[in-house]
Scaffold this motif. Structure first.
Motif, PDB file in Angstrom:
ATOM      1  N   GLU A 167       0.849  -1.184   0.000  1.00 63.65           N
ATOM      2  CA  GLU A 167       0.000   0.000   0.000  1.00 63.65           C
ATOM      3  C   GLU A 167       0.886   1.236   0.000  1.00 63.65           C
ATOM      4  O   GLU A 167       1.613   1.481   0.954  1.00 63.65           O
ATOM      5  N   ASP A 168       0.812   2.015  -1.072  1.00 69.35           N
ATOM      6  CA  ASP A 168       1.610   3.237  -1.185  1.00 69.35           C
ATOM      7  C   ASP A 168       3.099   3.007  -0.985  1.00 69.35           C
ATOM      8  O   ASP A 168       3.790   3.841  -0.417  1.00 69.35           O
ATOM      9  N   TYR A 169       3.618   1.867  -1.402  1.00 65.51           N
ATOM     10  CA  TYR A 169       5.038   1.542  -1.317  1.00 65.51           C
ATOM     11  C   TYR A 169       5.545   1.487   0.125  1.00 65.51           C
ATOM     12  O   TYR A 169       6.741   1.453   0.359  1.00 65.51           O
ATOM     13  N   GLU A 170       4.651   1.502   1.098  1.00 72.73           N
ATOM     14  CA  GLU A 170       5.087   1.570   2.490  1.00 72.73           C
ATOM     15  C   GLU A 170       4.891   0.246   3.212  1.00 72.73           C
ATOM     16  O   GLU A 170       5.842  -0.405   3.603  1.00 72.73           O
ATOM     17  N   HIS A 171       3.638  -0.133   3.398  1.00 74.31           N
ATOM     18  CA  HIS A 171       3.325  -1.318   4.185  1.00 74.31           C
ATOM     19  C   HIS A 171       2.954  -2.472   3.256  1.00 74.31           C
ATOM     20  O   HIS A 171       2.117  -2.323   2.381  1.00 74.31           O
ATOM     21  N   GLY A 172       3.576  -3.604   3.453  1.00 71.45           N
ATOM     22  CA  GLY A 172       3.305  -4.746   2.606  1.00 71.45           C
ATOM     23  C   GLY A 172       2.963  -5.979   3.413  1.00 71.45           C
ATOM     24  O   GLY A 172       3.365  -6.116   4.568  1.00 71.45           O
ATOM     25  N   TYR A 173       2.218  -6.879   2.797  1.00 73.46           N
ATOM     26  CA  TYR A 173       1.900  -8.135   3.436  1.00 73.46           C
ATOM     27  C   TYR A 173       1.589  -9.178   2.364  1.00 73.46           C
ATOM     28  O   TYR A 173       1.246  -8.857   1.222  1.00 73.46           O
ATOM     29  N   LYS A 174       1.716 -10.413   2.753  1.00 70.98           N
ATOM     30  CA  LYS A 174       1.495 -11.530   1.838  1.00 70.98           C
ATOM     31  C   LYS A 174       0.012 -11.856   1.795  1.00 70.98           C
ATOM     32  O   LYS A 174      -0.612 -12.051   2.829  1.00 70.98           O
ATOM     33  N   ILE A 175      -0.556 -11.915   0.589  1.00 70.01           N
ATOM     34  CA  ILE A 175      -1.971 -12.280   0.469  1.00 70.01           C
ATOM     35  C   ILE A 175      -2.151 -13.710  -0.035  1.00 70.01           C
ATOM     36  O   ILE A 175      -3.253 -14.249   0.035  1.00 70.01           O
ATOM     37  N   TYR A 176      -1.065 -14.303  -0.569  1.00 67.91           N
ATOM     38  CA  TYR A 176      -1.121 -15.718  -0.952  1.00 67.91           C
ATOM     39  C   TYR A 176       0.296 -16.284  -0.910  1.00 67.91           C
ATOM     40  O   TYR A 176       1.229 -15.645  -1.399  1.00 67.91           O
ATOM     41  N   PRO A 177       0.468 -17.509  -0.363  1.00 68.02           N
ATOM     42  CA  PRO A 177      -0.530 -18.287   0.374  1.00 68.02           C
ATOM     43  C   PRO A 177      -0.769 -17.695   1.759  1.00 68.02           C
ATOM     44  O   PRO A 177       0.081 -16.988   2.288  1.00 68.02           O
ATOM     45  N   GLY A 178      -1.924 -18.005   2.334  1.00 75.57           N
ATOM     46  CA  GLY A 178      -2.256 -17.492   3.647  1.00 75.57           C
ATOM     47  C   GLY A 178      -2.631 -18.607   4.598  1.00 75.57           C
ATOM     48  O   GLY A 178      -2.404 -19.792   4.328  1.00 75.57           O
ATOM     49  N   THR A 179      -3.236 -18.231   5.696  1.00 77.99           N
ATOM     50  CA  THR A 179      -3.618 -19.229   6.697  1.00 77.99           C
ATOM     51  C   THR A 179      -4.797 -20.076   6.228  1.00 77.99           C
ATOM     52  O   THR A 179      -4.978 -21.202   6.691  1.00 77.99           O
ATOM     53  N   ARG A 180      -5.588 -19.535   5.306  1.00 75.44           N
ATOM     54  CA  ARG A 180      -6.774 -20.257   4.832  1.00 75.44           C
ATOM     55  C   ARG A 180      -6.582 -20.915   3.474  1.00 75.44           C
ATOM     56  O   ARG A 180      -7.422 -21.719   3.061  1.00 75.44           O
ATOM     57  N   ASP A 181      -5.537 -20.561   2.777  1.00 74.99           N
ATOM     58  CA  ASP A 181      -5.254 -21.213   1.487  1.00 74.99           C
ATOM     59  C   ASP A 181      -3.780 -21.580   1.441  1.00 74.99           C
ATOM     60  O   ASP A 181      -2.915 -20.714   1.369  1.00 74.99           O
ATOM     61  N   LYS A 182      -3.512 -22.848   1.514  1.00 72.89           N
ATOM     62  CA  LYS A 182      -2.143 -23.360   1.572  1.00 72.89           C
ATOM     63  C   LYS A 182      -1.486 -23.281   0.198  1.00 72.89           C
ATOM     64  O   LYS A 182      -2.148 -23.257  -0.838  1.00 72.89           O
ATOM     65  N   ILE A 183      -0.159 -23.270   0.209  1.00 73.28           N
ATOM     66  CA  ILE A 183       0.572 -23.215  -1.045  1.00 73.28           C
ATOM     67  C   ILE A 183       0.335 -24.491  -1.843  1.00 73.28           C
ATOM     68  O   ILE A 183       0.202 -25.581  -1.278  1.00 73.28           O
ATOM     69  N   GLU A 184       0.243 -24.350  -3.150  1.00 72.95           N
ATOM     70  CA  GLU A 184      -0.006 -25.492  -4.026  1.00 72.95           C
ATOM     71  C   GLU A 184       0.820 -25.341  -5.292  1.00 72.95           C
ATOM     72  O   GLU A 184       1.281 -24.251  -5.629  1.00 72.95           O
ATOM     73  N   GLN A 185       1.006 -26.436  -5.997  1.00 71.28           N
ATOM     74  CA  GLN A 185       1.695 -26.385  -7.273  1.00 71.28           C
ATOM     75  C   GLN A 185       0.680 -26.139  -8.374  1.00 71.28           C
ATOM     76  O   GLN A 185      -0.359 -26.801  -8.449  1.00 71.28           O
ATOM     77  N   PHE A 186       0.973 -25.185  -9.250  1.00 72.75           N
ATOM     78  CA  PHE A 186       0.082 -24.849 -10.360  1.00 72.75           C
ATOM     79  C   PHE A 186       0.605 -25.497 -11.632  1.00 72.75           C
ATOM     80  O   PHE A 186       1.775 -25.313 -12.003  1.00 72.75           O
ATOM     81  N   SER A 187      -0.258 -26.259 -12.271  1.00 64.69           N
ATOM     82  CA  SER A 187       0.127 -26.964 -13.494  1.00 64.69           C
ATOM     83  C   SER A 187       0.275 -25.983 -14.643  1.00 64.69           C
ATOM     84  O   SER A 187      -0.428 -24.966 -14.728  1.00 64.69           O
TER      85      SER A 187
END
Length: 260
Positions: A167-187
């Motif tokens: 947000e405005d080059y200041e505060h950042g955070y990870k939106i994927y993967p998160g606590t509700r959607d685990k990391i997966e391999q994309f074909s």
């Protein structure tokens, strides 16, 4: 004898690595006309840092590279830009900010020039995989506050993905993967919709005291599963994490949009 050979191999490997890397000190700059732009001081400093990193690679490798696109917004236009990060035959593997400052332009009184001096370690002889790319569809130029963001991705190779929102080059955070959607391999060559989980929504907000907020999405596609455990982060954290991923193992896409 075996230990001597092992020692010689280690010394040889170290020498090769040292030969392939070079540390340089450079200064980046970014000019800002305050009356014509809504860019914040932190954004201008971030742009000067990006220019310094570009100059460091150019100084070592002799090739100018495309880096994260810079979005210049003004009160009269609604500019939108997105691009992939294109590597040349070099990449930053580590850097240290030595000094940041700004000065008034000697030719234009209303213009300020922001400077960023860094010491950067550049790795030479690095080439990205030209066949490892991805397409992101569905992102908009601008969003209304509380609007839901949706998009899709399709990669040319099997891959994993991390997505970060700044947000405005200041505060950042990870939106994927998160606590509700685990990391997966994309074909490869398969379209995947985001958000991945049914109970996850990307609802966009902005600061209460601003009319428009500029956000940046960073998509990090990798051939191998990697971990980035911090939920909140900074631009430098992401820079250094990305820098440690070999160029042939990653594809980076950056998209910038406004929230009204």
């Amino acid at each position: 004898m075996r230990y001597v050979l092992l020692l010689l191999f280690c010394i040889f490997s170290f020498c090769l690595f040292a030969k392939d890397t070079e540390t340089v000190t450079v200064t980046g700059e970014y000019s800002l006309v305050s009356k014509e732009s809504d860019i914040s001081i932190k954004q201008a400093c971030a742009n000067a840092l990006e220019d310094a990193k570009t100059k460091a690679i150019e100084k070592v490798c002799g090739v100018r590279v495309s880096v994260w696109d810079r979005l210049e917004t003004s009160s009269s236009t609604d500019n939108f830009s997105s691009m992939s990060i294109i590597s040349s035959d070099g990449e930053i593997v580590d850097y240290e900010v030595l000094k940041e400052w700004n000065e008034s332009s000697s030719t234009r009184g209303c213009e300020h020039v922001f400077f960023c001096k860094i010491k950067a370690k550049v790795k030479k002889g690095v080439q990205p995989d030209p066949n490892f790319t991805a397409v992101i569809d569905g992102l908009k130029h601008s969003y209304r506050e509380n609007e839901l963001m949706k998009f899709s991705i399709k990669s040319q190779k099997d891959c994993y993905l991390h997505i970060f929102l700044f947000e405005d080059y200041e505060h950042g955070y990870k939106i994927y993967p998160g606590t509700r959607d685990k990391i997966e391999q994309f074909s490869k060559n398969v379209k995947f919709e985001f958000p991945r989980a049914n109970n996850v929504k990307y609802r966009l907000t902005k600061k209460a005291n601003v009319e428009k907020e500029t956000n940046r999405l960073i998509f990090v596609f990798t051939k191998k599963e990697l971990n980035f455990n911090e939920e909140t982060t900074s631009v430098k954290d992401i820079d250094l994490w990305i820098a440690k991923i070999p160029a042939e193992e990653k594809f980076i896409y950056c998209s910038i949009f406004n929230v009204f």
